[in-house]
Design a protein around this motif. Structure first.
Motif, PDB file in Angstrom:
ATOM      1  N   SER A  44       0.849  -1.192   0.000  1.00  0.00           N
ATOM      2  CA  SER A  44       0.000   0.000   0.000  1.00  0.00           C
ATOM      3  C   SER A  44       0.885   1.242   0.000  1.00  0.00           C
ATOM      4  N   VAL A  45       0.243   2.375  -0.232  1.00  0.00           N
ATOM      5  CA  VAL A  45       0.910   3.676  -0.157  1.00  0.00           C
ATOM      6  C   VAL A  45       0.007   4.582   0.659  1.00  0.00           C
ATOM      7  N   ASP A  46       0.565   5.247   1.670  1.00  0.00           N
ATOM      8  CA  ASP A  46      -0.204   6.197   2.481  1.00  0.00           C
ATOM      9  C   ASP A  46       0.133   7.626   2.084  1.00  0.00           C
ATOM     10  N   ARG A  61     -11.134  18.839  -4.555  1.00  0.00           N
ATOM     11  CA  ARG A  61     -10.925  17.545  -3.919  1.00  0.00           C
ATOM     12  C   ARG A  61      -9.567  17.004  -4.359  1.00  0.00           C
ATOM     13  N   ALA A  62      -8.993  16.181  -3.505  1.00  0.00           N
ATOM     14  CA  ALA A  62      -7.727  15.518  -3.825  1.00  0.00           C
ATOM     15  C   ALA A  62      -8.039  14.166  -4.446  1.00  0.00           C
ATOM     16  N   TRP A  63      -7.258  13.788  -5.454  1.00  0.00           N
ATOM     17  CA  TRP A  63      -7.436  12.500  -6.108  1.00  0.00           C
ATOM     18  C   TRP A  63      -6.082  11.809  -6.181  1.00  0.00           C
ATOM     19  N   TYR A  64      -6.038  10.539  -5.759  1.00  0.00           N
ATOM     20  CA  TYR A  64      -4.793   9.769  -5.725  1.00  0.00           C
ATOM     21  C   TYR A  64      -4.997   8.469  -6.489  1.00  0.00           C
ATOM     22  N   SER A  65      -4.012   8.087  -7.295  1.00  0.00           N
ATOM     23  CA  SER A  65      -4.032   6.806  -8.019  1.00  0.00           C
ATOM     24  C   SER A  65      -2.654   6.170  -7.926  1.00  0.00           C
ATOM     25  N   VAL A  66      -2.613   4.868  -7.645  1.00  0.00           N
ATOM     26  CA  VAL A  66      -1.339   4.152  -7.581  1.00  0.00           C
ATOM     27  C   VAL A  66      -1.288   3.144  -8.733  1.00  0.00           C
ATOM     28  N   PRO A  69      -5.949  12.679   4.334  1.00  0.00           N
ATOM     29  CA  PRO A  69      -5.190  11.427   4.322  1.00  0.00           C
ATOM     30  C   PRO A  69      -5.846  10.380   3.422  1.00  0.00           C
ATOM     31  N   ALA A  70      -5.038   9.460   2.932  1.00  0.00           N
ATOM     32  CA  ALA A  70      -5.570   8.359   2.119  1.00  0.00           C
ATOM     33  C   ALA A  70      -4.611   7.182   2.185  1.00  0.00           C
ATOM     34  N   THR A  71      -5.164   5.981   2.154  1.00  0.00           N
ATOM     35  CA  THR A  71      -4.374   4.759   2.012  1.00  0.00           C
ATOM     36  C   THR A  71      -4.753   4.147   0.678  1.00  0.00           C
ATOM     37  N   LEU A  72      -3.759   3.980  -0.183  1.00  0.00           N
ATOM     38  CA  LEU A  72      -3.978   3.452  -1.521  1.00  0.00           C
ATOM     39  C   LEU A  72      -3.563   1.993  -1.570  1.00  0.00           C
TER      40      LEU A  72
END
Length: 156
Positions: free
Chosen positions: A78-80, A92-97, A121-124
């Protein structure tokens, strides 16, 4: 192992040197492993902490003054992301791994925030051997449309 000089007084064949080099390399490697085995119990007793994982600094902004700033922590599966978002208007924040072949492993977005500074915060999930290869971080408008180019952050 015998002498490198043959009975004729000439140097031994080249193959002898290769075997000798391999033997020395094996001896050095085995000695190094034995030395590290002596310290292994002390290392194994130390609990894993976030400080032991690689990190990447993140900063993505738009022309209106909104930004996402924080840190990605790269774990094995995972990536935090920890950090903040300043929104001018609604953002809004958007995160993609992604893996090393550009396959998406997971995505998350924050809720929409308007005219504020807030933690996002986000856990991907990156459930492949070794984890994710890179993360894209975007600053989106309230409808999920990117308002700036996304930042791309490779695993260190």
């Amino acid at each position: 192992m015998g002498s490198l000089v043959a009975s004729s007084g000439k140097l031994a064949p080249k193959e002898t040197y290769v075997v000798l080099r391999r033997s020395v390399l094996t001896l050095v490697t085995v000695a190094g492993l034995a030395m590290s085995a002596l310290t292994a119990p002390a290392v194994a007793a130390t609990p894993a902490t976030a400080a032991g994982y690689p990190t990447s600094r993140v900063y993505v902004s738009d022309s209106a003054g909104s930004y996402i700033s924080g840190t990605l922590t790269w774990y094995n599966r995972s990536v935090d992301f920890t950090g903040t978002m300043k929104s001018v208007g609604c953002r809004r924040a958007w995160y993609s791994v992604f893996d090393g072949y550009a396959n998406s492993l997971g995505a998350r977005s924050s809720s929409t925030h308007c005219d504020t500074v807030t933690s996002v915060p986000a856990t991907l999930p990156a459930d492949v051997v070794g984890g994710g290869s890179y993360v894209g971080v975007c600053l989106d408008d309230a409808n999920g449309k990117p308002v700036t180019s996304c930042g791309v952050y490779p695993r260190p």
